[in-house]
Design an enzyme around this catalytic site. Sequence first.
Site, mmCIF file in Angstrom:
data_model
loop_
_atom_site.group_PDB
_atom_site.id
_atom_site.type_symbol
_atom_site.label_atom_id
_atom_site.label_comp_id
_atom_site.label_asym_id
_atom_site.label_seq_id
_atom_site.Cartn_x
_atom_site.Cartn_y
_atom_site.Cartn_z
ATOM 1 N N LYS A 64 0.833 -1.205 0.000
ATOM 2 C CA LYS A 64 0.000 0.000 0.000
ATOM 3 C C LYS A 64 0.870 1.257 0.000
ATOM 4 C CE LYS A 64 -3.674 -2.466 2.505
ATOM 5 N NZ LYS A 64 -4.623 -2.426 3.653
ATOM 6 N N TYR A 98 -12.211 -2.962 -3.107
ATOM 7 C CA TYR A 98 -12.753 -2.991 -1.741
ATOM 8 C C TYR A 98 -14.280 -3.050 -1.705
ATOM 9 C CZ TYR A 98 -8.171 -2.150 0.411
ATOM 10 O OH TYR A 98 -6.876 -2.273 0.861
ATOM 11 N N HIS A 139 -1.599 -5.666 1.482
ATOM 12 C CA HIS A 139 -2.836 -6.427 1.307
ATOM 13 C C HIS A 139 -2.494 -7.792 0.729
ATOM 14 C CE1 HIS A 139 -6.845 -7.582 -0.147
ATOM 15 N NE2 HIS A 139 -6.222 -7.960 -1.250
#
Length: 144
Positions: A10, A50, A116
Amino acid sequence: QRERTFIAVKPDGVARGLVGEIIARFEKKGFVVVGLKQLTPTKELAEAHYAEHKERPFFGGLVSFITSGPVVAICLEGKGVVAAARLMIGVTNPLASAPGTIRGDYAIDVAKNIIHGSDSVESSTRELKLWFADNELLAVATPN
Ligand code: CMP
């Protein structure tokens, strides 16, 4: 069973210079990098990635954070890589992640948890399609 998973370093992990360290851990474990690129995700990509968190109060902040700067997108291949990568990453809250895991060693904030990893084989298939074109992934990986 050989599998592929989607990993993203990220914006906080990239800004902190943790990309090499993170890739090194997965390579040393025995997983193979079959896709790798750096991009700042669009809002559309972030919202699709997401989608399952759409109704959560933190969704807006999550999308603005992940689109705030460059992300390093990685496709890893190897035996049992989906679950194994999650074990190496730790749990969502870095303070609850064991030392020795990536989040346990390098993060303290649930919103800035540096990395992630897909949570299932189904998620990895969906996420890899969102983040990579077919021709950006090696068709055949050299097993190690
Ligand atoms: P990730 O594994 O990428 O998937 C969903 C993300 O939502 C998670 O990592 C966290 O970064 C983020 N997240 C989960 N819970 C919270 C929270 N309470 N506040 C802010 N972000 C969160």
